[in-house]
Design a protein around this motif. Structure first.
Motif: not given
Length: 348
Positions: A57, A59, A126-127
């Motif tokens: 992930a 961010n 953002d993510s």
């Protein structure tokens, strides 16, 4: 790579080395450059679709998409079909890798290339979850124009930056679809295949160059052939008018000789006959150039027909030439009429 970079540092304007984009691999980029709208005065439509692979992930990823010559605010950014808000950014200095070339190859040699820097699209995600994602950027851009003094049509130019950054973890492949107006000729700094209905394709396992440039223009051959056809038709009509005028001049000459009147009658007649021939000359020129303008359909270079309106001031000269030719023709026809009358018993 792939026309997207992290924001540059203010000084010395180099790509930041700690951007999260360094964790992402571009598995594939599908780039479409649709230049067909240039035939109708519309901007170039650019669509870049990236297949991204995120092992973990990510961010707070901020990216800059380089879209030189952006037409207004007509851009759109999507991640997996979801619209991402973007804004235009300005920097005091930008990396040289973001800059288009100063010139590109054209049909007849190098063409100076002008561009603007208003197309630095800043967007933030953002993510991004781990896995495969689709990032899509679409925008409209203005094409450049170039022409020499002797050119009849305008050459349109466009450049797309392929790799403003080496910040990605990796880049796998690029497929480009190039769409040009049907019947237009183009040159590019990279090789394309195909060509059916004006659509071309390029496949590369790596980015083929720093940028992709295209110079294209409408062929003037059809316009020239159409204009020549107009001249032929005008010539036939003009010839028919001349034949009718000759028959009329023969009647006037026969009438004048039989009455033994002064030649002034024929001179006045020649003046009236020469006028429509002078007008026909201008009508023919007008139809020729108007047919070029119509067949080129907006691709005539600016000022290509400038100065044609000034030729109206030469009308007196054209009329004098037409009058001289009419008098010469009338003289020969009069000599023929005299011979015909002498050969007829009781006439002369």
């Amino acid at each position: 790579m792939a026309n997207i970079s992290a924001p540059p540092e203010p000084d010395p304007a180099q790509v930041t080395g700690n951007s999260p984009m360094g964790q992402i691999t571009v598995l594939h980029e599908d780039l479409t450059l649709d230049l067909r709208g240039l035939a109708r005065g519309k901007p170039v439509r650019v669509t870049a679709v990236y297949t991204l692979q995120c092992p973990v992930a990510v961010n707070g990823l901020e990216l800059i998409f380089v879209a030189n010559n952006l037409s207004g605010n007509t851009y759109r950014v999507e991640l997996d079909g979801r619209i991402i808000a973007g804004r235009l950014r300005e920097f005091d200095t930008i990396p040289t890798a973001w800059l288009p070339p100063d010139s590109i190859g054209g049909p007849d040699g190098k063409i100076p290339f002008g561009y603007t820097h208003e197309g630095l699209v800043d967007f933030r995600m953002d993510s991004i979850a781990a896995g495969t994602h689709t990032l899509r950027v679409a925008y409209e851009a203005k094409a450049g124009e170039w022409f020499e003094e002797d050119d009849l049509v305008v050459t349109r130019t466009f450049a797309y930056i392929l790799k403003p950054s080496t910040g990605w973890k990796g880049f796998k492949s690029l497929q480009t679809h190039l769409k040009v107006p049907d019947g237009w000729a183009f040159t590019s700094n990279v090789a394309f295949t195909g060509g059916e209905s004006g659509e071309y394709r390029g496949d590369w396992a790596a980015l083929p160059a720093h940028h992709l440039s295209v110079a294209l223009r409408k062929s003037a051959t059809v316009a020239h052939l159409g204009a020549v056809f107009v001249l032929i038709v005008a010539g036939i009509v003009w010839y028919a008018l001349g034949a009718l005028a000759a028959r009329w001049m023969i009647k006037v000459a026969r009438y004048r000789i039989r009455r033994n009147d002064s030649r002034i009658l024929q001179m006045i007649n020649d003046i009236f006959i020469s006028f429509p021939h002078a007008v026909c000359f201008y009508v023919t020129c007008f139809l020729y150039f108007e047919s070029l303008i119509f067949l080129l359909d907006g691709q005539l270079r600016p000022g290509g027909m400038s100065g044609m309106g000034y030729t109206v001031f030469f009308f007196p000269l054209v009329w004098i030439v037409a009058l001289g030719l009419t008098i010469a023709a009338d003289y020969r026809l009069t000599q023929r009429v005299k011979k015909d009358l002498v050969s007829v018993p009781g006439c002369g």
